[in-house]
Design a protein around this motif. Structure first.
Motif, PDB file in Angstrom:
ATOM      1  N   GLU A   1      -2.321   5.143   1.336  1.00 41.37           N
ATOM      2  CA  GLU A   1      -3.212   5.148   0.174  1.00 41.37           C
ATOM      3  C   GLU A   1      -4.691   5.216   0.538  1.00 41.37           C
ATOM      4  O   GLU A   1      -5.492   5.770  -0.216  1.00 41.37           O
ATOM      5  CB  GLU A   1      -2.931   3.859  -0.602  1.00 41.37           C
ATOM      6  CG  GLU A   1      -3.264   3.894  -2.052  1.00 41.37           C
ATOM      7  CD  GLU A   1      -2.826   2.582  -2.722  1.00 41.37           C
ATOM      8  OE1 GLU A   1      -1.730   2.081  -2.427  1.00 41.37           O
ATOM      9  OE2 GLU A   1      -3.608   2.072  -3.532  1.00 41.37           O
TER      10      GLU A   1
ATOM     11  N   LYS B   1      16.985   9.656 -12.266  1.00 43.29           N
ATOM     12  CA  LYS B   1      16.783   8.312 -11.711  1.00 43.29           C
ATOM     13  C   LYS B   1      16.465   7.278 -12.786  1.00 43.29           C
ATOM     14  O   LYS B   1      16.669   6.080 -12.566  1.00 43.29           O
ATOM     15  CB  LYS B   1      15.646   8.347 -10.691  1.00 43.29           C
ATOM     16  CG  LYS B   1      15.990   9.166  -9.454  1.00 43.29           C
ATOM     17  CD  LYS B   1      15.123   8.742  -8.290  1.00 43.29           C
ATOM     18  CE  LYS B   1      15.778   9.100  -6.978  1.00 43.29           C
ATOM     19  NZ  LYS B   1      15.253   8.328  -5.860  1.00 43.29           N
TER      20      LYS B   1
ATOM     21  N   MET C   1       0.850  -1.199   0.000  1.00 47.05           N
ATOM     22  CA  MET C   1       0.000   0.000   0.000  1.00 47.05           C
ATOM     23  C   MET C   1       0.881   1.243   0.000  1.00 47.05           C
ATOM     24  O   MET C   1       1.775   1.383   0.814  1.00 47.05           O
ATOM     25  CB  MET C   1      -0.908  -0.019   1.227  1.00 47.05           C
ATOM     26  CG  MET C   1      -1.845   1.146   1.239  1.00 47.05           C
ATOM     27  SD  MET C   1      -3.087   1.088   2.523  1.00 47.05           S
ATOM     28  CE  MET C   1      -2.191   0.548   3.942  1.00 47.05           C
ATOM     29  N   LEU C   2       0.627   2.130  -0.947  1.00 49.57           N
ATOM     30  CA  LEU C   2       1.487   3.284  -1.148  1.00 49.57           C
ATOM     31  C   LEU C   2       1.372   4.300  -0.021  1.00 49.57           C
ATOM     32  O   LEU C   2       0.366   4.352   0.689  1.00 49.57           O
ATOM     33  CB  LEU C   2       1.105   3.996  -2.448  1.00 49.57           C
ATOM     34  CG  LEU C   2       1.016   3.158  -3.725  1.00 49.57           C
ATOM     35  CD1 LEU C   2       0.695   4.055  -4.906  1.00 49.57           C
ATOM     36  CD2 LEU C   2       2.302   2.407  -3.962  1.00 49.57           C
ATOM     37  N   ILE C   3       2.415   5.113   0.101  1.00 45.30           N
ATOM     38  CA  ILE C   3       2.268   6.360   0.841  1.00 45.30           C
ATOM     39  C   ILE C   3       2.526   7.505  -0.132  1.00 45.30           C
ATOM     40  O   ILE C   3       3.374   7.403  -1.018  1.00 45.30           O
ATOM     41  CB  ILE C   3       3.219   6.469   2.062  1.00 45.30           C
ATOM     42  CG1 ILE C   3       4.598   5.917   1.732  1.00 45.30           C
ATOM     43  CG2 ILE C   3       2.651   5.796   3.268  1.00 45.30           C
ATOM     44  CD1 ILE C   3       5.579   6.049   2.886  1.00 45.30           C
TER      45      ILE C   3
ATOM     46  N   ALA D   1       8.601  -0.104  -9.944  1.00 45.10           N
ATOM     47  CA  ALA D   1       9.267  -0.109  -8.640  1.00 45.10           C
ATOM     48  C   ALA D   1       8.423   0.590  -7.578  1.00 45.10           C
ATOM     49  O   ALA D   1       8.749   0.521  -6.399  1.00 45.10           O
ATOM     50  CB  ALA D   1      10.623   0.568  -8.742  1.00 45.10           C
ATOM     51  N   LEU D   2       7.355   1.245  -8.005  1.00 49.33           N
ATOM     52  CA  LEU D   2       6.459   1.990  -7.122  1.00 49.33           C
ATOM     53  C   LEU D   2       7.161   3.186  -6.476  1.00 49.33           C
ATOM     54  O   LEU D   2       6.668   3.751  -5.505  1.00 49.33           O
ATOM     55  CB  LEU D   2       5.842   1.091  -6.041  1.00 49.33           C
ATOM     56  CG  LEU D   2       5.077  -0.119  -6.551  1.00 49.33           C
ATOM     57  CD1 LEU D   2       4.361  -0.817  -5.402  1.00 49.33           C
ATOM     58  CD2 LEU D   2       4.079   0.259  -7.629  1.00 49.33           C
ATOM     59  N   GLU D   3       8.289   3.560  -7.020  1.00 56.80           N
ATOM     60  CA  GLU D   3       8.963   4.757  -6.513  1.00 56.80           C
ATOM     61  C   GLU D   3       8.117   5.983  -6.848  1.00 56.80           C
ATOM     62  O   GLU D   3       7.554   6.092  -7.938  1.00 56.80           O
ATOM     63  CB  GLU D   3      10.351   4.886  -7.163  1.00 56.80           C
ATOM     64  CG  GLU D   3      11.108   6.118  -6.704  1.00 56.80           C
ATOM     65  CD  GLU D   3      12.555   6.127  -7.194  1.00 56.80           C
ATOM     66  OE1 GLU D   3      12.953   5.193  -7.903  1.00 56.80           O
ATOM     67  OE2 GLU D   3      13.267   7.080  -6.856  1.00 56.80           O
ATOM     68  N   VAL D   4       8.010   6.888  -5.894  1.00 60.41           N
ATOM     69  CA  VAL D   4       7.278   8.130  -6.122  1.00 60.41           C
ATOM     70  C   VAL D   4       8.305   9.234  -6.344  1.00 60.41           C
ATOM     71  O   VAL D   4       9.091   9.556  -5.453  1.00 60.41           O
ATOM     72  CB  VAL D   4       6.368   8.466  -4.928  1.00 60.41           C
ATOM     73  CG1 VAL D   4       5.608   9.767  -5.200  1.00 60.41           C
ATOM     74  CG2 VAL D   4       5.388   7.324  -4.672  1.00 60.41           C
TER      75      VAL D   4
END
Lengths: 107, 186, 1000
Positions: free
Chosen positions: A15, A99, A1-3, A74-77
């Protein structure tokens, strides 16, 4: 679950405080537009493996929509920014390029 | 008028490791607009300054809570709200600002006791160690929206929609029930 | 027989006995026992039957990895199947029962399955039950259902009486696992000043170190564990918690922790389980390693245990698994079990070591104790059925055709080496590498799960990292790295005797024949054998994920904790490739099963979901309301009087509204304030019709479409003043439409000066409906309500009696109607006042069903009935509400599309059955012939259908192909089965076509 960090109220939250709103930076095509333009606006969405720009609403918080630049793999924000813009801010674009050198850029 | 008016759950109270109580009628006014531009009118009418982001300012019986970059919530005595709304409207005449009384759209609960964080931690995805007196945090409590106003070291006020007052009271009571102390926050 | 030794047992309190029952038989153990330990103390070696073959099974492990010792716990409302006896702490009054046997544990008819060797091999179901098709439902499925599954489901009448809760927590570093590595990692991180949380799934700290004889700085590990715990306990930035399992690691440092609060002490008045929803900056998994079984024939017979488990039972609980044991190993570690057993006075017939030689410190120590060590040997097969009686040995490099020796024993300890617990590392994408010396997969630190910042957020240490000895240094490094990287005191030194290298043995003996391989269990719980995996490989299942699903290897409730690596190795061997080329299956959370109660948390019973109540809810409840869910609201469907049937109540309410005066609680209706200089312009975009031209004090009905042109909401807009409008939405649409407005204002037209405020709940709204409505309201006194003062489709604000009211002259019933909004706090008093004042006029409340009938009699559409997300306003004859003057509105472009302007679309009409009956809900209008899908051709459908008490017959609305052009035509609707119902197409307005009654 994202932040995610809401750029409007500064809260970093999980999220479940947010509501996802799909692809960001769509251009609306209304009356008078060609069928192809209208179709693209309504139905054609990017589905990238990698850098993506999305709409989110801080629905359980300040209620504001904002945009997020995110890597779908990668779900990197990379960053979040207010919704009142037609393209991602330069500093977020620069961060993504540093990046993800292979990224082709915002189009 | 006030003898006709009742809050959502008059007198509801639960004592566990924290105490949950319905706070009764609370005057509330939503003010939307450029917070810089409305500052003078706000302080003239309420005595309160525009709060900083996610903060609460207070003056006498009035308080103002930051809700979003273009919205504050004014708290005042319930029967003072209609007149205050009118005065704000007059003070803001000509400005792009919207004033609406929302006292009855909400229910207000107090959660009191040193362990209030331990109770709310069961419902809200919030790091309560980051919140102290004078802070407001809008979030969700289980499945409904909630605004948590930290009004003192051992007291918070939780505002939710009136229609879900019973749900909120039930989940708060259960979260605060004796025997379920999580000993999470010092 | 297994029994309790007179001395020892580091975790039990001999002074505190605990009584329990197993299969109804009273037994006793001690405080500190697990159920498995207590059962072994009572010589209860046979604990259940296996999944497919119903083979006798006993305890094989001592912790969370246990595949066999699954029991039913509790009774009645607290009954739970499939609970691991090895992780169940004993308490007074515990009741346990074995499962998956019929008729009894000792005599199980379905164990006959195992007498037919080719029965239930890999893919058996897929291959066998295909033909004949008809057999599936009546023959195969019932047999499979009878034989499959482990524990039985609780009774459908059972209601779990326990409480469960969830909790959100945050920390900088979360350490999972309270062995010495986890303790050190937590200490090192905490000493750098960050906020640390440490979880241990069992009730005890220190993990295996005290059992295995680890020394720390020259002293027993237990001393160090005690001091370290005291230090951690005293640090304000550290929280430690036992009985809390790290269940799963998810994106961005999210971790679920499963805390079992009262499972070991059911008398406590506390939640039974608590689910921690932890958000950690960094996670250190110190989850240890799990010993691997060896694959030899009969390795599932009760009495065959992991060597480490046997040692645990001995050291922790003073359990002797038998009088004489045999240790089978491919490594030095298992010698510890032999040594511990011998020191406890248990006979050790031999250590059977598959390696050609065993010359390490531990084998030497064993020999010194007089233990016979046999090298180059393996187990040919285990003797015994419900319990080990002996073991036949053979040369490890052989087919196992003949035994070299038979040893008598009643328990066997096996060790095939260790596998790091990499589950939590892997849950969120951490990758593994094959360790060539240890012969296991371990985390590859270069490919960690990535967090929101793109950096790895999981670290590992101790055995979970692949460090089987000397773990503190690595744990310290992990702790420092996860903390803020400041230097903290150097760790102590942990030491164990040197060990010689393990030699992998995946099948014992290496060239075993088929009849041995088909008795070698890989997955004990799902009954998957070496021969099954080999068969799958031969049949072309080369992908490990496919083999898993085909054979069900690792798909049981233990998720293959013991079987995974052995299964991979057998598959790799069959495919002739190295193990890393085969790879592993995916590790998925939770690590071990967690209760549904914990997953639900507070969301059960009345709090299952929020139930929204209007300010008048309690009155309805006390006056016969028959509730109907409308979104999360509850609205009265009708108000039942004593003995009254629903239909009769509805008809009574309809007639009363038409003839008298009636009240509807319309508080749920959406009310959104739209205000600002551009408010009119904004509403012109939102609605299909023109709103900016509306004059203050007036009301106008409007339609909202999405960008497809499909109708999504409707309602009445009241203009408050030059800059403000009050938008009424449907009850279900308030939040959605408010969000829709904010989306357009924030993301598209952000330069427009418009604010919205959702005022839905600020007001209680009551519709006062019927010919006597005005007469009733005039009794309250106050504002003028005459036709001239407040004409139809206008609104006014003022006092009605003592109440602050906004009165809207709008009608959704076709009657004289006033919709009155008062502040929600006054709602109940206002309703009470109306009921009192109207008593002598025959006033009655009416519910949503009467509301629907009243509007249907008038031909008013209802969003969700006449619309379904594909209906445009033109389909409903609402062309009048689509502005031709506006250049743009939401949906305008969508309505220009070819399919939308097609004249053959289904359009709204009224429908009257020829016999006056009520058409069925949703009935389709059928025409002769079949369509391309060989279904009956259709030309329309019913959207609303009711019995009209006003007209004394059925009325309906529906969408019919070119309907409005076909007035008077008879069409046919399909009823149940072959039933056909004739109906005539009519005008959808059935009652008071001129609108005379509402405009008085």
């Amino acid at each position: 679950m994202l932040i995610l960090t809401c750029p409007c109220c500064g809260v970093t939250a999980e999220e479940t405080e947010f509501h996802a709103g799909g692809e960001a930076h769509l251009k609306r095509f209304g009356p008078g537009s060609a069928d192809a333009e209208y179709e693209a606006y309504m139905f054609n969405r990017k589905n990238p493996r990698g850098v993506h720009f999305e709409r989110w609403r801080h629905v359980y918080g300040c209620g504001k929509w904002f945009l997020a630049a995110r890597c779908t793999m990668a779900l990197e924000v990379f960053g979040t920014y207010p919704a009142q813009t037609h393209e991602p801010p330069a500093e977020i674009v620069a961060k993504i390029k540093s990046k993800r050198p292979e990224w082709e850029g915002f189009a | 008028m006030s003898d006709l008016a009742i809050s959502a759950l008059p007198g509801a109270e639960f004592e566990g490791f924290a105490t949950v109580a319905e706070a009764g009628l609370q005057g509330m006014i939503t003010l939307r607009g450029d917070l810089g531009a409305v500052a003078k009118a706000l302080s003239d009418v309420t005595g309160c300054n525009v709060p900083a982001t996610r903060k609460i300012t207070q003056s006498g019986a009035n308080a103002v809570a930051w809700m979003s970059p273009d919205e504050v919530l004014i708290l005042c005595p319930h029967d003072a709200a209609p007149a205050m709304e009118t005065r704000l409207r007059e003070a803001l005449a000509g400005a792009f600002a919207t004033v609406a009384t929302v006292s009855d759209a909400r229910a207000v609960f107090t959660v009191t006791g040193p362990a209030w964080r331990d109770a709310l931690a069961k419902l809200c995805p919030v790091d309560f160690s980051t919140l102290g007196a004078g802070d407001i945090r809008r979030t969700r409590a289980a499945q409904v929206a909630a605004a948590i106003l930290v009004t003192g070291p051992d007291e918070v006020r939780l505002i939710c929609f009136r229609s879900v007052a019973q749900y909120m009271f039930d989940i708060l009571s259960s979260a605060a029930s004796t025997g379920s102390e999580p000993a999470l926050y010092p | 027989m297994s029994h309790r030794l007179p001395n020892g047992g580091r975790l039990i309190q001999r002074g505190t006995p605990r009584k329990f029952t197993f299969n109804g038989k009273p037994m006793s153990g001690f405080a500190g026992d697990t159920l498995a330990a207590a059962l072994l103390a009572n010589d209860q070696m046979l604990l259940g039957r296996s999944f497919k073959y119903h083979r006798p099974r006993g305890v094989v492990a001592s912790g969370a990895e246990e595949p066999n010792a699954l029991v039913e716990l509790g009774t009645g409302d607290r009954f739970e199947p499939n609970q691991r006896a090895t992780t169940t702490e004993l308490f007074d009054g515990l009741t346990a029962a074995s499962q998956n046997h019929w008729p009894s544990l000792n005599f199980d008819l379905l164990s006959l399955n195992s007498l037919v060797p080719q029965f239930l091999t890999a893919g058996f179901y897929y291959k066998t039950f295909i033909q004949p098709r008809a057999f599936w439902k009546h023959v195969y499925e019932p047999i499979i259902r009878r034989s499959a599954g482990l524990g039985k489901a609780p009774s459908d009448k059972a209601r779990d009486p326990d409480r469960y809760e969830q909790i959100y927590a945050f920390c900088d570093v979360l350490v999972i696992g309270g062995g010495i590595a986890g303790l050190q990692a937590a200490l090192s991180a905490a000493q750098s000043g960050v906020k640390v949380v440490l979880w241990e799934q069992t009730a005890h700290w220190g993990g295996r170190a005290p059992v295995d004889g680890v020394e720390i700085d020259g002293n027993p590990a237990e001393d160090w564990i005690k001091t370290t715990l005291q230090t951690l306990d005293s640090m304000p930035n550290v929280q430690i918690r036992t009985r809390c399992m790290g269940a799963g690691v998810y994106d961005h440092g999210y971790v679920l922790g499963y805390e079992r609060i009262t499972d070991h002490a059911p008398q406590l008045d506390a939640p039974r389980h608590r689910l921690w929803r932890m958000r950690a900056g960094k996670i250190i998994t110190a989850t240890g390693a799990i010993e691997r079984p060896l694959s030899f024939a009969g390795n599932d017979v009760p009495g065959v245990m992991l060597a480490s488990a046997m040692r645990d039972y001995l050291v922790n609980y003073a359990i002797a698994p038998g009088a004489q044991i045999v240790v089978v190993t491919n490594n030095d570690d298992a010698y510890r079990t032999a040594i511990a057993a011998r020191k406890a006075g248990i006979g050790v017939a031999a250590v059977v070591d598959a390696r050609a030689e065993a010359n390490g410190a531990l084998p030497a120590q064993a020999r010194e104790l007089g233990i016979r060590v046999l090298t180059g040997k393996g187990v040919r097969k285990v003797k015994g059925g419900k319990r080990v009686t002996g073991v036949e040995l053979c040369r490890i490099e052989s087919k196992g055709n003949a035994h070299s020796e038979v040893l008598d024993c009643d328990a066997i300890a096996m060790s095939g080496g260790w596998s790091p617990v990499v589950h939590l590392w892997s849950h969120c994408g951490g990758k593994l590498i094959w360790d060539e010396s240890g012969h296991f997969f371990r985390p590859d630190p270069a490919r960690a799960p990535l967090g929101a910042d793109g950096a790895g957020f999981v670290l590992t240490c101790g055995a979970a990292h692949g460090d089987l000895v000397a773990v503190l240094a690595g744990a310290h490094a992990a702790g420092q790295s996860a903390g803020n990287a400041t230097a903290t005191p150097a760790p102590a030194t942990d030491s164990l005797p040197e060990e010689a290298a393990l030699e992998p043995v995946w099948i014992m003996p290496r060239a075993a024949d088929y009849d041995l391989r088909m008795k070698m269990w890989l997955d004990f719980q799902n009954d998957v054998k070496v021969s099954d995996v080999q068969l799958a490989a031969r049949e072309g299942y080369h992908s490990v994920e496919h083999t898993k699903r085909y054979t069900t290897l690792g798909m049981a409730t233990d998720q293959g904790k013991l079987s995974n690596i052995n299964g991979l190795a057998v598959l790799s061997d069959a495919l002739g490739q190295p193990i890393p080329a085969t790879g592993t299956t995916t590790f998925r959370p939770p690590y071990t099963p967690i209760s549904l109660g914990a997953i639900a948390g507070e969301a059960r019973g009345a709090a299952f979901q929020p139930l929204r109540k209007s300010p008048i809810h309690d009155w309805h409840d006390a006056n016969g309301a028959d509730w109907e869910p409308v979104g999360q609201w509850r609205r009265p469907y009708t108000y039942l009087r004593a003995g009254e049937k629903r239909d009769d109540a509805v008809n009574r309410e309809v007639k009363n509204a038409r003839e008298n005066v009636a009240l509807l609680d319309a508080s749920t209706l959406g009310k959104i304030l739209v205000s600002g200089p551009d408010a009119g312009r904004f509403l012109d975009m939102l609605y299909t019709n023109m709103m900016s031209s509306l004059k203050p004090g007036k009301c106008r009905y409007g339609l909202m479409c999405n960008e497809n042109g499909f109708l999504m909401d409707d309602g009445v807009v009241a203009r408050i003043d030059e800059q403000s409008f009050l938008v009424h939405t449907t009850s279900g649409g308030a939040d959605r439409i408010h969000a829709w407005m904010e989306d357009w204002l924030q993301c598209e037209w952000w330069d427009w000066k418009v604010h919205t405020v959702n005022l839905t709940e600020q007001f209680a709204q009551v519709a006062v409906v019927g010919p006597k409505a005005r007469q009733l309201l005039e009794r309250l006194g106050g504002m003028g309500l005459s036709r001239e003062t407040l004409p139809f489709m206008e609104w006014a604000e003022g006092k009605l009696g003592e109440f602050d009211a906004r009165v809207f002259r709008i009608s959704f019933s076709g009657e004289l109607s006033f919709e009155i909004a008062v502040p929600a706090s006054q709602g109940r008093a206002f309703w009470d006042k109306l009921m009192t004042e109207g008593a002598d006029m025959g006033i009655m409340p009416y519910g949503t069903e009467a509301l629907h009938i009243l509007r249907a009699e008038k031909g008013f559409i209802m969003i969700g009935d006449e619309t379904d997300g594909t209906v445009i306003p033109q389909d409903l004859g609402l062309n009048w509400a689509i502005s031709k003057k506006k250049d743009d509105f939401l949906g305008k472009r969508g309505m220009e599309r070819e399919a939308i302007v097609n004249p053959a679309r289904w359009k709204l009409v009224g429908l009257e059955t020829l016999d006056g009956s009520v058409l069925p809900h949703g009935a389709l209008a059928v025409v002769p012939g079949l369509n391309a899908n060989k279904q009956a051709r259709t030309e329309g459908r019913v959207t609303s259908t009711y019995y009209s008490a006003t007209l004394g017959r059925g009325i309906a609305m529906g969408l019919v192909e070119r309907g409005p052009e076909r007035m008077g035509e008879e069409i046919t609707f399909a009823g149940k089965g072959d039933k056909r119902i004739k109906a005539r197409i009519v005008d959808p307005v059935f009652y008071d076509k001129e609108g005379a009654k509402q405009n008085v």
